[in-house]
Write a protein that holds these residues in place. Sequence first.
Motif, PDB file in Angstrom:
ATOM      1  N   ASP A 132       0.895  -1.485  -0.060  1.00  0.00           N
ATOM      2  CA  ASP A 132       0.216   0.225  -0.023  1.00  0.00           C
ATOM      3  C   ASP A 132       0.898   1.388   0.103  1.00  0.00           C
ATOM      4  OD1 ASP A 132      -2.014   2.086   0.059  1.00  0.00           O
ATOM      5  OD2 ASP A 132      -2.468   1.503   2.455  1.00  0.00           O
ATOM      6  N   VAL A 133       1.128   2.374  -1.187  1.00  0.00           N
ATOM      7  CA  VAL A 133       2.143   2.885  -1.355  1.00  0.00           C
ATOM      8  C   VAL A 133       1.943   4.152  -2.161  1.00  0.00           C
ATOM      9  CG1 VAL A 133       3.732   1.499  -3.675  1.00  0.00           C
ATOM     10  CG2 VAL A 133       4.107   2.893  -2.222  1.00  0.00           C
ATOM     11  N   GLN A 134       2.545   4.823  -1.976  1.00  0.00           N
ATOM     12  CA  GLN A 134       2.062   6.097  -2.362  1.00  0.00           C
ATOM     13  C   GLN A 134       4.181   6.853  -3.093  1.00  0.00           C
ATOM     14  OE1 GLN A 134       1.171   9.397   0.138  1.00  0.00           O
ATOM     15  NE2 GLN A 134       1.128  11.395  -1.664  1.00  0.00           N
ATOM     16  N   VAL A 135       4.400   7.061  -4.353  1.00  0.00           N
ATOM     17  CA  VAL A 135       5.011   6.955  -4.676  1.00  0.00           C
ATOM     18  C   VAL A 135       4.966   8.629  -6.082  1.00  0.00           C
ATOM     19  CG1 VAL A 135       6.952   6.328  -6.652  1.00  0.00           C
ATOM     20  CG2 VAL A 135       5.722   4.723  -5.696  1.00  0.00           C
ATOM     21  N   GLN A 141      10.566   9.354  -4.407  1.00  0.00           N
ATOM     22  CA  GLN A 141       9.919   9.115  -2.755  1.00  0.00           C
ATOM     23  C   GLN A 141       9.036   8.507  -2.889  1.00  0.00           C
ATOM     24  OE1 GLN A 141       7.939  12.790  -1.338  1.00  0.00           O
ATOM     25  NE2 GLN A 141       7.739  12.071   0.645  1.00  0.00           N
ATOM     26  N   VAL A 142       9.577   7.488  -1.933  1.00  0.00           N
ATOM     27  CA  VAL A 142       8.355   5.676  -1.195  1.00  0.00           C
ATOM     28  C   VAL A 142       7.837   6.285  -0.566  1.00  0.00           C
ATOM     29  CG1 VAL A 142       8.094   3.522  -1.692  1.00  0.00           C
ATOM     30  CG2 VAL A 142       9.361   5.014  -3.008  1.00  0.00           C
ATOM     31  N   VAL A 143       6.735   6.286  -0.151  1.00  0.00           N
ATOM     32  CA  VAL A 143       5.718   6.809   1.459  1.00  0.00           C
ATOM     33  C   VAL A 143       4.977   5.728   1.960  1.00  0.00           C
ATOM     34  CG1 VAL A 143       4.748   7.745   3.082  1.00  0.00           C
ATOM     35  CG2 VAL A 143       5.537   8.917   1.127  1.00  0.00           C
ATOM     36  N   GLY A 144       5.110   4.489   2.141  1.00  0.00           N
ATOM     37  CA  GLY A 144       4.628   3.827   3.186  1.00  0.00           C
ATOM     38  C   GLY A 144       4.969   2.614   4.185  1.00  0.00           C
ATOM     39  N   GLU A 145       4.212   1.837   4.617  1.00  0.00           N
ATOM     40  CA  GLU A 145       4.796   1.086   5.589  1.00  0.00           C
ATOM     41  C   GLU A 145       5.626  -0.716   5.434  1.00  0.00           C
ATOM     42  OE1 GLU A 145       5.463   0.754   8.830  1.00  0.00           O
ATOM     43  OE2 GLU A 145       5.070   2.852   8.614  1.00  0.00           O
ATOM     44  N   PRO A 146       6.821  -1.049   4.821  1.00  0.00           N
ATOM     45  CA  PRO A 146       7.622  -2.337   3.870  1.00  0.00           C
ATOM     46  C   PRO A 146       6.927  -3.312   4.639  1.00  0.00           C
ATOM     47  CG  PRO A 146       8.890  -1.132   5.726  1.00  0.00           C
ATOM     48  CD  PRO A 146       7.468  -0.631   5.787  1.00  0.00           C
TER      49      PRO A 146
END
Length: 132
Positions: free
Chosen positions: A44-47, A59-64
């Motif tokens: 579940d990512v915002q790039v 820029q990658v935003v999310g929980e890995p």
Amino acid sequence: MFGGGGMNPRKMKQMMKQMGIDVTELDAEEVVIRTADEELVFSDVQVTRMDAQGQETYQVVGEPEVHEAGGSAGVVEAGDEDETDAETGGDAAIPEDDVELVATRAGVSKGDARDALEAEDGDLAAAIARLE
């Protein structure tokens, strides 16, 4: 998109455009970052891609989710048709752009550049130094 310390996001976007910085939100489904020890899988990512003077920054935003290295082999896809997988067109570990850069800088063939990159574990500077 950007914090900006309380600045209006619309004003921030306008200022970035004036400075020649192009910002694009990518419709990414998954991002995988592989290190020697682990894989970070962002589902579940915002790039966000920023292009400033020809230099692209992601820029990658999310929980890995963290997996040990050697897990499932996958391909990083950002869902953007004009982006190409760096692992096509040759050895899966050496991006074609790196091969071309080393070949150009060292004045050698792409085959020699690829061999040097493989010998130096993908280190651009070391591969160029090896060939000069």
